[in-house]
Design an enzyme around this catalytic site. Sequence first.
Site, PDB file in Angstrom:
ATOM      1  N   PHE A 167      37.075  20.713  29.304  1.00  0.00           N
ATOM      2  CA  PHE A 167      35.824  21.423  28.336  1.00  0.00           C
ATOM      3  C   PHE A 167      34.827  20.912  28.954  1.00  0.00           C
ATOM      4  O   PHE A 167      33.868  20.954  28.990  1.00  0.00           O
ATOM      5  CB  PHE A 167      36.557  21.607  27.509  1.00  0.00           C
ATOM      6  CG  PHE A 167      37.002  22.978  27.302  1.00  0.00           C
ATOM      7  CD1 PHE A 167      36.252  24.635  27.179  1.00  0.00           C
ATOM      8  CD2 PHE A 167      38.719  23.054  26.850  1.00  0.00           C
ATOM      9  CE1 PHE A 167      37.069  25.791  27.024  1.00  0.00           C
ATOM     10  CE2 PHE A 167      38.870  23.724  26.849  1.00  0.00           C
ATOM     11  CZ  PHE A 167      38.486  25.780  27.088  1.00  0.00           C
ATOM     12  N   HIS A 168      34.401  19.750  28.019  1.00  0.00           N
ATOM     13  CA  HIS A 168      33.183  18.512  28.248  1.00  0.00           C
ATOM     14  C   HIS A 168      32.680  18.316  29.706  1.00  0.00           C
ATOM     15  O   HIS A 168      31.918  18.765  30.655  1.00  0.00           O
ATOM     16  CB  HIS A 168      33.721  17.049  28.269  1.00  0.00           C
ATOM     17  CG  HIS A 168      32.979  17.010  26.727  1.00  0.00           C
ATOM     18  ND1 HIS A 168      34.290  17.294  25.826  1.00  0.00           N
ATOM     19  CD2 HIS A 168      32.509  16.021  26.243  1.00  0.00           C
ATOM     20  CE1 HIS A 168      34.303  17.013  24.700  1.00  0.00           C
ATOM     21  NE2 HIS A 168      33.038  16.967  24.551  1.00  0.00           N
ATOM     22  N   GLU A 169      33.662  18.135  30.685  1.00  0.00           N
ATOM     23  CA  GLU A 169      33.426  18.848  32.177  1.00  0.00           C
ATOM     24  C   GLU A 169      33.043  20.151  33.054  1.00  0.00           C
ATOM     25  O   GLU A 169      31.653  20.012  33.735  1.00  0.00           O
ATOM     26  CB  GLU A 169      34.393  18.686  33.471  1.00  0.00           C
ATOM     27  CG  GLU A 169      34.350  18.030  34.535  1.00  0.00           C
ATOM     28  CD  GLU A 169      33.093  17.471  34.897  1.00  0.00           C
ATOM     29  OE1 GLU A 169      32.437  17.099  36.578  1.00  0.00           O
ATOM     30  OE2 GLU A 169      33.537  16.119  34.549  1.00  0.00           O
TER      31      GLU A 169
END
Length: 489
Positions: A414-416
């Site tokens: 999700f961060h990516e």
Amino acid sequence: MAISDVPESVGTATAALQSDSDLRRPSLRRRSSAVRDSSSDDSLNDKSGEENKDVADQEPVAGVKYAYRPSVPAHCRIKESPLSSDNIFRQSHAGLFNLCIVVLVAVNSRLIIENLMKYGWLIKYGFWFSSKSLRDWPLFMCCLSLNIFPLAAFLVERLAQQKCISEPVVVLLHLIVTTVEFSYPVLVILRCDSAFLSSVTLMLFTCIVWLKLVSYAHTNYDMRALTVSREKGETLPDTLIMEYPYTVTFKSLAYFMVAPTLCYQTSYPRTPSVRKGWVLRQLVKLIIFTGVMGFIIEQYMNPIVQNSQHPLKGNLLYAIERILKLSVPNVYVWLCMFYCFFHLWLNILAELLRFGDREFYKDWWNAKTVEEYWRMWNMPVHKWMVRHIYFPCIRNGIPKGASALIAFLVSAVFHEFCIAVPCHVFKLWAFIGIMFQVPLVLITNYLQNKYRNSMVGNMIFWFIFCILGQPMCVLLYYHDLMNRKGEVD
């Protein structure tokens, strides 16, 4: 010279002198006769008042005369210095804290004035709101259309409650709804070369809706399973007895979709009323700190990254100097972002919705390990991870270490997506940065177990996150984004 502590002997002597002087006062003497005529009483009262005044004027002189003589001991007890190792944590350091704030304000004010005098007003709005942003209707329409997916999930749950469709079909439909909800905005952002802030906002909103839909489907699935078990007469533990009955209502879903939480339940603790004045004050703070954050980014961070090289391709010492120079404004921006979103915005939203549980974060700044930081920094996401990933993995026989690794893997993905999709750059820097937390968790846990009650892990956490990790990611994504724009041009 001021005397802060009066010795016990001095206090005793002073008390004795005061008692003797009180006994010498005419107004306190025992009189032999009880009844006097009024004229003599008035005269006596006038005289005793004058005498009392004279004695009162003489008492301070007498107290100093007998109490603070050179022969009175000045040192009567064993005492530690306030900053000694045995006494430093027992003292209040509020004055030193105020001094740090004053120095911080003075130093940063000087730096702001010096920056404005040297470089002028550098704030440009193209990076945040480009000239095309008003014509970025696909992103705006995509954001509005995301409301269709909670409605679709509600229809699936109503059909499941009425037993019109089987459980495998329910799971399949929820998988389709959540997959389309996530992939649709990603495709829209990649197709439209829009402003960075618009893309990030849409991507964050997409992730929030996806997490809420997963929680909605998973919670209702579990409530149906518990209801079936109870109907079969199975004895359930007290922890599995549902506090609220299994019901599927549009009102509960609508409240959940706007509430500052990612974990669905049919009812939430509510506050009695809305404090309108408090909300207004928090809105003013939100506007101020958002402006401060934008000022730091445009006036300080942008010139630093524009005058830098790719940290993995240029000179090593120059890259280290750029990272260290970028670290200070990065810390300010990160703290402003945390305060604006996790404290101000979520509390404003909770107040307007009368949402009672407002533990959106804990004291993560005191975390002694990286594991403690991830458990305390973002409580809505932490609760979602524990509820819908970590413990379901454990219940399915996956070891705790592997379950934690899966949770980090989901977080890294999700961060990516939240960074790479708006930048149109897929170099996996954010993914690698989050997965790098796994060995840091092991290292800081080892140091904490070896050195009890130490802050070594806390210092490692601050160094990795604020001095090394985040500035490095900023430089990496900036140069990759600039290279992509150069290739496109």
